[in-house]
Design an enzyme around this catalytic site. Structure first.
Site, PDB file in Angstrom:
ATOM      1  N   ASP A   1     -19.387  21.754  -4.728  1.00  0.00           N
ATOM      2  CA  ASP A   1     -20.494  21.774  -5.683  1.00  0.00           C
ATOM      3  C   ASP A   1     -20.869  23.216  -6.003  1.00  0.00           C
ATOM      4  O   ASP A   1     -21.175  23.994  -5.112  1.00  0.00           O
ATOM      5  CB  ASP A   1     -21.695  21.031  -5.070  1.00  0.00           C
ATOM      6  CG  ASP A   1     -22.912  21.072  -5.980  1.00  0.00           C
ATOM      7  OD1 ASP A   1     -22.737  21.295  -7.204  1.00  0.00           O
ATOM      8  OD2 ASP A   1     -24.036  20.885  -5.476  1.00  0.00           O
TER       9      ASP A   1
ATOM     10  N   ASN B   1     -23.278  24.038  -8.537  1.00  0.00           N
ATOM     11  CA  ASN B   1     -24.608  24.244  -9.139  1.00  0.00           C
ATOM     12  C   ASN B   1     -25.739  23.553  -8.369  1.00  0.00           C
ATOM     13  O   ASN B   1     -26.838  23.397  -8.875  1.00  0.00           O
ATOM     14  CB  ASN B   1     -24.616  23.812 -10.608  1.00  0.00           C
ATOM     15  CG  ASN B   1     -24.374  22.310 -10.756  1.00  0.00           C
ATOM     16  OD1 ASN B   1     -24.168  21.614  -9.753  1.00  0.00           O
ATOM     17  ND2 ASN B   1     -24.412  21.813 -11.975  1.00  0.00           N
TER      18      ASN B   1
ATOM     19  N   ASP C   1     -26.374  20.476  -7.363  1.00  0.00           N
ATOM     20  CA  ASP C   1     -26.894  19.113  -7.564  1.00  0.00           C
ATOM     21  C   ASP C   1     -26.253  18.100  -6.621  1.00  0.00           C
ATOM     22  O   ASP C   1     -26.479  16.895  -6.748  1.00  0.00           O
ATOM     23  CB  ASP C   1     -26.730  18.675  -9.030  1.00  0.00           C
ATOM     24  CG  ASP C   1     -25.276  18.507  -9.419  1.00  0.00           C
ATOM     25  OD1 ASP C   1     -24.382  18.812  -8.596  1.00  0.00           O
ATOM     26  OD2 ASP C   1     -25.007  18.074 -10.565  1.00  0.00           O
TER      27      ASP C   1
ATOM     28  N   ASP D   1      -4.999  13.583 -14.956  1.00  0.00           N
ATOM     29  CA  ASP D   1      -4.754  12.171 -14.688  1.00  0.00           C
ATOM     30  C   ASP D   1      -4.837  11.416 -16.010  1.00  0.00           C
ATOM     31  O   ASP D   1      -5.804  11.572 -16.756  1.00  0.00           O
ATOM     32  CB  ASP D   1      -5.826  11.649 -13.720  1.00  0.00           C
ATOM     33  CG  ASP D   1      -5.254  10.690 -12.691  1.00  0.00           C
ATOM     34  OD1 ASP D   1      -4.620   9.700 -13.118  1.00  0.00           O
ATOM     35  OD2 ASP D   1      -5.451  10.908 -11.483  1.00  0.00           O
TER      36      ASP D   1
ATOM     37  N   ASP E   1      -1.563   7.086 -14.139  1.00  0.00           N
ATOM     38  CA  ASP E   1      -2.155   6.080 -13.267  1.00  0.00           C
ATOM     39  C   ASP E   1      -1.533   4.692 -13.485  1.00  0.00           C
ATOM     40  O   ASP E   1      -1.406   4.242 -14.630  1.00  0.00           O
ATOM     41  CB  ASP E   1      -3.656   6.025 -13.587  1.00  0.00           C
ATOM     42  CG  ASP E   1      -4.456   5.219 -12.588  1.00  0.00           C
ATOM     43  OD1 ASP E   1      -4.555   5.636 -11.427  1.00  0.00           O
ATOM     44  OD2 ASP E   1      -4.990   4.159 -12.986  1.00  0.00           O
TER      45      ASP E   1
ATOM     46  N   GLU F   1       2.380   7.066 -11.231  1.00  0.00           N
ATOM     47  CA  GLU F   1       2.003   6.361 -10.011  1.00  0.00           C
ATOM     48  C   GLU F   1       2.630   4.976 -10.115  1.00  0.00           C
ATOM     49  O   GLU F   1       2.432   4.281 -11.118  1.00  0.00           O
ATOM     50  CB  GLU F   1       0.486   6.237  -9.892  1.00  0.00           C
ATOM     51  CG  GLU F   1       0.076   5.602  -8.575  1.00  0.00           C
ATOM     52  CD  GLU F   1      -1.275   4.900  -8.618  1.00  0.00           C
ATOM     53  OE1 GLU F   1      -1.877   4.723  -7.562  1.00  0.00           O
ATOM     54  OE2 GLU F   1      -1.724   4.503  -9.719  1.00  0.00           O
TER      55      GLU F   1
ATOM     56  N   HIS G   1      -6.557  10.196  -2.808  1.00  0.00           N
ATOM     57  CA  HIS G   1      -7.912   9.643  -2.880  1.00  0.00           C
ATOM     58  C   HIS G   1      -7.937   8.127  -2.649  1.00  0.00           C
ATOM     59  O   HIS G   1      -9.010   7.536  -2.624  1.00  0.00           O
ATOM     60  CB  HIS G   1      -8.497   9.966  -4.256  1.00  0.00           C
ATOM     61  CG  HIS G   1      -7.705   9.303  -5.342  1.00  0.00           C
ATOM     62  ND1 HIS G   1      -6.401   9.661  -5.641  1.00  0.00           N
ATOM     63  CD2 HIS G   1      -8.004   8.277  -6.150  1.00  0.00           C
ATOM     64  CE1 HIS G   1      -5.954   8.876  -6.599  1.00  0.00           C
ATOM     65  NE2 HIS G   1      -6.894   8.020  -6.939  1.00  0.00           N
ATOM     66  N   ASP G   2      -6.772   7.499  -2.534  1.00  0.00           N
ATOM     67  CA  ASP G   2      -6.721   6.050  -2.314  1.00  0.00           C
ATOM     68  C   ASP G   2      -6.395   5.693  -0.867  1.00  0.00           C
ATOM     69  O   ASP G   2      -6.387   4.519  -0.506  1.00  0.00           O
ATOM     70  CB  ASP G   2      -5.633   5.414  -3.185  1.00  0.00           C
ATOM     71  CG  ASP G   2      -6.005   5.437  -4.649  1.00  0.00           C
ATOM     72  OD1 ASP G   2      -7.204   5.439  -4.961  1.00  0.00           O
ATOM     73  OD2 ASP G   2      -5.079   5.457  -5.492  1.00  0.00           O
TER      74      ASP G   2
END
Ligand code: GLC
Ligand code: CA
Length: 580
Positions: free
Chosen positions: A22, A24, A26, A99, A195, A249, A321-322
């Site tokens: 991150d 900034n 938030d 992606d 994807d 993929e 990420h899966d």
């Protein structure tokens, strides 16, 4: 237009931006954070970045439900900032790939908003509508059909309800895809990760599917569908106007069907992510999980290595990420509890790097993998953010106790790879100065980039060494692959060979010392040890550590372990041999 092959020498780093860094305050990772960390990424020795989706999205599937293909999610920045990141990446010698998610959009995409209004607007055939659903199941959320009262019909969604499938048979939809490709290529990106690309062509008439896995009912009618190669050829044509690469993929793809995308005159992809080796613990869905089996893993690796050699090119990966963290799956984390850092966390983390980085193909490293991040353990299903984890929890094994069901989530949830990257041992692991959008793994005091930067023996510095070694060896990049002793349940041993050069890569997958046999051709030959995940010598006191279960090895002398064919727990070595 020539066929490009610069990707063969490369390795990539995958960014799942929301949890990367991150910039900034938030609490959400963003392109400011990426900009700041570009030198770090470069320092790993990778040559490119793959961005998981950074487009506007309601985040029903964290970016894989896109509501605008030609913009940046305001959480992450805007197109100007993206261009700045892209230019800086290029200056540093990093390629950037995006992606491409075109099997489906978000239901909040304007195309779907129009399409649902009725049967006679310009977008009415952009999606797959039926009066009566068939029996297909969604991979994420119950049945694959959802009734839309506005249109008075059902739409198909192979993934979540908020991810309606596009109708790729409609030429207008394919033109849209080509425009998206051109948009990003004109901005200067270097390619795409596509994807679930083998799902985009559905069989005519959408016949009912047979049951084999509940969630995959119908898959044989949309995987590698009847027009897939025509559509892929259209997209390839656009890409060939540019010097770019395409990586598909391919969930559940077989070697045979992959080769149709990857080779021959109809070649439409440069590489494909296969899922076979991810089945070594059957961890597809929480439905199927089984204990890890090395032989299964090796079989999958070798199948792809052999089949593609000389014909096509592999995309190599262990984490993304899966998939939950690989040390927790295939390394020492598979023994014991997630509450503690496993005893051989470091050793097994490094060994896993060796196990795949030196195969033939282009390696991908997922954010946090390079520091050995581990699965997270949350206390209730409500704390998990991922749509598929939540649904699988409520869908499978519902008769089991909550404790048991939660344990399955701890092992298998995609959220385990989506926790914020651990940059330091400061508050929130240095990921944000605000409140992080998702839970930070509380092991960050031990596992973090800053500490590993300062430790020459860290997993992080080991990844650097591996990539450096690969980069400078033609044999490790282009050489042929051969596996020895495929039946061995503890050791993975493979060779890379080019001309007179040979490399032997040996990995132990067990937490106790084991004796390693060398293939006959290597016996009594002197090789050079190029890489090892243990220090050269071991102190006697350390022996107990290497034999935590107190088995017979305690009596072995240190020298025997290191020099007489014994491999220490999760030891990995790379040897080079050259014949005269
Ligand atoms: C791919 C993505 C995954 C996503 C799914 C649907 O498998 O990697 O994250 O949920 O496609 O888009
Ligand atoms: Ca932010």
């Amino acid at each position: 237009m020539r066929e490009t092959d610069w990707y063969k020498k490369m390795s990539f780093y995958q960014i799942w931006i929301r949890s990367f860094k991150d910039g900034n305050g938030d609490g959400i990772g963003d392109l400011y954070g990426v900009y700041e960390k570009l030198p770090y990424i470069r320092s790993l020795g990778v040559d490119g970045i793959w961005f998981s989706p950074i487009y506007p999205s309601p985040n029903a599937d964290y970016g894989y439900d896109i509501s605008d293909y030609k913009d940046i999610h305001p959480d992450y920045g805007d197109l100007d900032l993206f261009t700045k990141v892209l230019d800086r990446a290029h200056e540093l010698g990093l390629k950037v790939i995006m992606d491409l998610v075109v099997n489906h959009t978000s239901d909040e995409h304007p195309w779907f908003q129009e399409s649902r209004k009725g049967r006679d607007n310009p977008y009415s055939d952009y999606y797959i509508w039926r009066d009566k659903p068939n029996n297909w199941a969604s991979l994420f959320e119950g049945e694959a059909w959802e009734y839309d009262p506005e249109r008075g019909q059902y739409y198909l969604h192979i993934f979540a309800k908020k991810q309606p499938d596009l109708n790729m048979d409609n030429p207008k939809v394919r033109e849209e895809v080509k425009e998206i490709l051109r948009f990003w290529l004109d901005l200067g990106v270097d390619g795409f990760r596509e994807d679930v690309i083998n799902f985009i062509s559905k069989e005519e008439g959408l016949p009912d599917g047979l049951f084999f896995l509940p969630a995959a009912r119908g898959m044989s009618h949309y995987k590698d569908g009847p027009h897939i190669h025509e559509y892929m050829a259209e997209f390839r044509e656009v890409c060939r106007e540019y010097d770019c690469i395409q990586i598909g993929e391919g969930p559940m793809t077989t070697v045979r069907s992959a080769l149709k995308y990857l080779s021959g005159p109809g070649k439409s992809l440069d590489m494909m992510f296969s899922f076979d080796h991810m089945m070594a613990d059957c961890l597809y869905t929480e439905y199927l999980h089984r204990p890890f089996r090395l032989r299964k893993l090796k079989r999958a690796f070798s199948k792809w290595q052999k089949a593609l050699d000389g014909r096509a090119w592999n995309a190599l990966y262990l984490e993304n990420h899966d998939h939950p963290r690989v040390i927790s799956r295939y390394g020492d984390g598979r023994h014991g509890s997630l509450r503690r850092i496993p005893l051989f966390w470091k050793e097994s983390g490094k060994m896993l790097a060796v196990s795949y980085l030196f195969q033939q193909g282009t390696p991908f490293i997922y954010q946090g993998q390079e520091i050995g991040m581990l699965n997270i353990r949350l206390n209730s299903i409500e704390q998990y953010a991922d749509v598929s984890s939540r649904n699988n929890y409520y869908r499978y094994h519902v008769k089991d106790s909550i404790k048991k069901r939660l344990k399955r989530i701890h092992i298998s949830s995609r959220d385990s790879s989506r926790t914020p990257v651990q940059w330091s041992d400061e508050r929130h692991a240095g990921f944000t100065e605000g409140e992080p959008w998702f839970y930070v793994n509380n092991n960050y005091h031990t596992i973090n980039v800053a500490d590993e930067e300062n430790d020459p023996g860290s997993i992080l510095n080991f990844y650097r060494k591996c990539l450096e070694l690969r980069k400078h060896s033609r044999t490790l990049i282009y050489g042929s692959y051969r596996e020895y002793f495929p039946k061995d349940k503890r050791i993975y041993l493979y060779e890379r060979r080019l001309g007179k050069m040979r490399y032997l890569i040996i990995c132990s997958f067990v937490r106790r010392p084991v004796r390693v046999r060398l293939p006959e051709a290597y016996q009594n030959r002197r090789g050079r040890l190029l890489l090892c995940n243990y220090p050269k010598t071991v102190k006697k006191e350390e022996l107990n550590l290497y034999a935590p279960e107190g088995d017979s090895v305690k009596e072995l002398l240190v020298s025997k372990i290191a020099d007489h064919g014994y491999f220490r727990p999760y030891e990995a070595r790379v040897y080079a041999f050259s014949s005269k």
